[in-house]
Structure formats: C-alpha cells, structure tokens
Design a protein around this motif. Structure first.
Motif, mmCIF file in Angstrom:
data_model
loop_
_atom_site.group_PDB
_atom_site.id
_atom_site.type_symbol
_atom_site.label_atom_id
_atom_site.label_comp_id
_atom_site.label_asym_id
_atom_site.label_seq_id
_atom_site.Cartn_x
_atom_site.Cartn_y
_atom_site.Cartn_z
ATOM 1 N N GLU A 29 0.856 -1.177 0.000
ATOM 2 C CA GLU A 29 0.000 0.000 0.000
ATOM 3 C C GLU A 29 0.900 1.237 0.000
ATOM 4 O OE1 GLU A 29 -3.898 1.728 2.386
ATOM 5 O OE2 GLU A 29 -2.782 0.065 3.231
ATOM 6 N N LYS A 31 2.618 4.827 0.463
ATOM 7 C CA LYS A 31 2.615 5.847 1.521
ATOM 8 C C LYS A 31 2.496 7.244 0.926
ATOM 9 C CE LYS A 31 3.745 2.491 4.365
ATOM 10 N NZ LYS A 31 3.356 1.330 3.616
ATOM 11 N N ASN A 32 2.859 7.367 -0.360
ATOM 12 C CA ASN A 32 2.817 8.644 -1.065
ATOM 13 C C ASN A 32 1.902 8.527 -2.270
ATOM 14 O OD1 ASN A 32 4.891 9.952 0.549
ATOM 15 N ND2 ASN A 32 6.283 8.485 -0.389
#
Length: 161
Positions: A29, A31-32
């Motif tokens: 998943e 983070k940015n």
C-alpha cells in the motif's frame, strides 16, 4: 504446495504489469500519492482466516484475502474518462484473476464466489468483489477501486494434539 505471501503478490504483480493498463504496480500500500497520469495498482494482504469448508482431518485450510487497489487522480483530464478508465482497469483485474484461478499455482484457488465462507454469497460469504470510492492520499484526491480477492490455501496449518 507451500503457501508464500511473496509468491502470491508476485503473481498478482506479473499479471497486472503484463496487461499494459497500469502506470505502476506495487506489492504494498503506497505511503505517497502515485505520480502517473493513468491508473496505478497496488497489492497487499488484508486478512488470513481459517475455514472449515476445505479443511481435512489433520490440517486446517485458510482463506487469505488480498486487496488490489487501483488509483486514478480524480483531477485528471478529461474528467469524463476517469470512471470509465478505473472501471475498465478493475474489470481487467477480475478477468485476469478469473483466468488464472490458481495464480500460477501459488494457491489452491481464488474463491470467486465466497464458497470458503460456507455456502457462498447467499450464506454471507464474500467472494471476489470491487468497491469504488475516493481516497485522499498526501493531499491528492484519487478515484479508487478496491478489489477484494480471497484465495484458499488447503491444509495450511498442521493439526496436532
């Protein structure tokens, strides 16, 4: 068969990268915010639950649920193409998973209809499904499609006294 989360995620990534619809495919998943102008895909494990439906006398079978999330910047142009593009990508992922029912022999089978929950959808089982929504990631709003992909791994945990 020995189950490996890494092997299943790699199988998903190989299929997704090979179809040519995605700017990027990650095995986690993000983070940015994704930076591409098109659709980005990410795959991660969501849950692991024992199931009695496919359990033998001496080992427990499990359902491992993966999420495949598709991201498309909702401020992209033309705006009328955003929903059709994310829908086309989600439909293609479902077609790929249905077409490789064992994900390259990484699992026993994809539980398309939720049979491992005991009786399928009618009994409350959740098979493969797609939910659409929006997600703010790092200050950027995305149109997303979350594809739930449950897979069955038979006789995963040995039972002993």
């Amino acid at each position: 068969m020995t189950f490996s989360t890494r092997t299943v995620v790699a199988a998903f990534r190989t299929h997704l990268q090979g179809c040519g619809l995605f700017d990027d495919v990650t095995g986690h998943e993000p983070k940015n915010p994704p930076t591409g102008a098109g659709v980005t895909a990410a795959v991660w494990v969501e849950s692991l639950v024992p199931t009695e439906a496919f359990t033998s006398l001496n080992a427990t079978s499990v359902v491992v649920t993966f999420t495949v999330r598709l991201y498309r910047n909702m401020l992209g142009e033309p705006q009328d193409d955003i929903d059709p593009q994310i829908m086309e990508a989600a439909d293609k992922v479902c077609e790929l998973v249905s077409g490789d029912f064992t994900l390259g022999d990484a699992v026993d089978f994809v539980d398309l209809l939720g049979q491992a929950a005991g009786g399928g959808r009618a009994a409350g089982g959740r098979g493969m499904s797609v939910d659409f929504g929006y997600l703010n990631l790092g200050g950027t709003m995305f149109r997303v499609a979350d594809i739930t992909v449950p897979v069955v791994v038979g006789d995963h945990w040995a039972q002993a006294r």
